[in-house]
Motif scaffolding. Structure first.
Motif, mmCIF file in Angstrom:
data_model
loop_
_atom_site.group_PDB
_atom_site.id
_atom_site.type_symbol
_atom_site.label_atom_id
_atom_site.label_comp_id
_atom_site.label_asym_id
_atom_site.label_seq_id
_atom_site.Cartn_x
_atom_site.Cartn_y
_atom_site.Cartn_z
ATOM 1 N N ARG A 27 -5.681 -32.167 84.121
ATOM 2 C CA ARG A 27 -6.543 -31.436 85.051
ATOM 3 C C ARG A 27 -6.057 -29.997 85.205
ATOM 4 N NH1 ARG A 27 -10.274 -33.570 88.391
ATOM 5 N NH2 ARG A 27 -10.812 -31.358 88.365
ATOM 6 N N SER A 28 -5.928 -29.310 84.077
ATOM 7 C CA SER A 28 -5.488 -27.919 84.109
ATOM 8 C C SER A 28 -6.507 -27.013 84.793
ATOM 9 C CB SER A 28 -5.191 -27.417 82.692
ATOM 10 O OG SER A 28 -6.341 -27.568 81.875
ATOM 11 N N ASP A 29 -7.723 -27.526 85.015
ATOM 12 C CA ASP A 29 -8.731 -26.762 85.746
ATOM 13 C C ASP A 29 -8.408 -26.674 87.237
ATOM 14 O OD1 ASP A 29 -9.298 -29.628 85.651
ATOM 15 O OD2 ASP A 29 -11.101 -29.151 86.817
ATOM 16 N N VAL A 30 -7.569 -27.565 87.723
ATOM 17 C CA VAL A 30 -7.180 -27.542 89.131
ATOM 18 C C VAL A 30 -5.988 -26.602 89.279
ATOM 19 C CG1 VAL A 30 -6.361 -28.919 91.085
ATOM 20 C CG2 VAL A 30 -8.000 -29.897 89.453
ATOM 21 N N GLN A 31 -6.186 -25.559 90.025
ATOM 22 C CA GLN A 31 -5.156 -24.543 90.211
ATOM 23 C C GLN A 31 -4.109 -25.018 91.215
ATOM 24 O OE1 GLN A 31 -5.233 -21.246 88.539
ATOM 25 N NE2 GLN A 31 -6.461 -22.671 87.333
ATOM 26 N N ASP A 34 -5.023 -24.470 94.806
ATOM 27 C CA ASP A 34 -5.941 -25.469 95.345
ATOM 28 C C ASP A 34 -5.180 -26.728 95.764
ATOM 29 O OD1 ASP A 34 -8.273 -23.907 94.973
ATOM 30 O OD2 ASP A 34 -8.321 -24.499 92.855
ATOM 31 N N ARG A 81 -2.520 -19.820 79.653
ATOM 32 C CA ARG A 81 -3.670 -20.628 79.230
ATOM 33 C C ARG A 81 -4.618 -20.984 80.373
ATOM 34 N NH1 ARG A 81 -1.929 -25.476 75.138
ATOM 35 N NH2 ARG A 81 -0.884 -24.203 73.586
ATOM 36 N N TYR A 82 -4.048 -21.329 81.533
ATOM 37 C CA TYR A 82 -4.858 -22.001 82.547
ATOM 38 C C TYR A 82 -4.932 -21.332 83.919
ATOM 39 C CZ TYR A 82 -4.232 -25.737 79.140
ATOM 40 O OH TYR A 82 -4.204 -26.472 77.984
ATOM 41 N N GLN A 83 -3.959 -20.542 84.272
ATOM 42 C CA GLN A 83 -3.949 -20.030 85.639
ATOM 43 C C GLN A 83 -4.872 -18.831 85.788
ATOM 44 O OE1 GLN A 83 -0.213 -19.999 87.758
ATOM 45 N NE2 GLN A 83 -0.720 -18.000 88.635
ATOM 46 N N GLY A 84 -5.775 -18.930 86.731
ATOM 47 C CA GLY A 84 -6.668 -17.827 87.041
ATOM 48 C C GLY A 84 -6.171 -17.075 88.257
#
Length: 101
Positions: A27-31, A34, A81-84
């Motif tokens: 679940r790399s979409d979950v920051q 969050d 890659r994933y952190q916004g």
């Protein structure tokens, strides 16, 4: 409740922990912000707890090593890659909910 031996308890806790880590990796979409805002902990917290447990048992571990165990890759690579960028709302919620030390 079923009576568990100490070995069973440790085995089941370790399995649940491994499953949690694997779930967070998928679940790399979950920051992290969050996770912190909703649950009060994040991947970095898990890596810190892992390192603290290792050190409590006499095993020295760097912050980078414990993060790689939790993230499944070097932390800088995961961030790239994933952190916004956190939104203003996420930052405000973090300030309201951040753990008080």
């Amino acid at each position: 409740m079923a009576e568990l031996s100490n070995d069973q308890r440790i085995q089941f806790e370790a399995a649940a922990f491994r499953r949690l880590v694997e779930h967070l990796r998928t679940r790399s979409d979950v920051q992290n912000i969050d996770l912190m805002n909703l649950a009060g902990f994040c991947r970095n917290c898990l890596s810190n707890w892992y390192r603290e447990a290792a050190e409590a048992s006499g095993t020295q571990m760097s912050k980078e090593d414990s993060r790689q165990i939790i993230y499944g890759m070097p932390y800088d690579e995961w961030r790239e890659r994933y952190q916004g960028d956190a939104s203003a709302e996420q930052k405000a919620a973090f300030e309201r909910n951040r753990p008080k030390e």
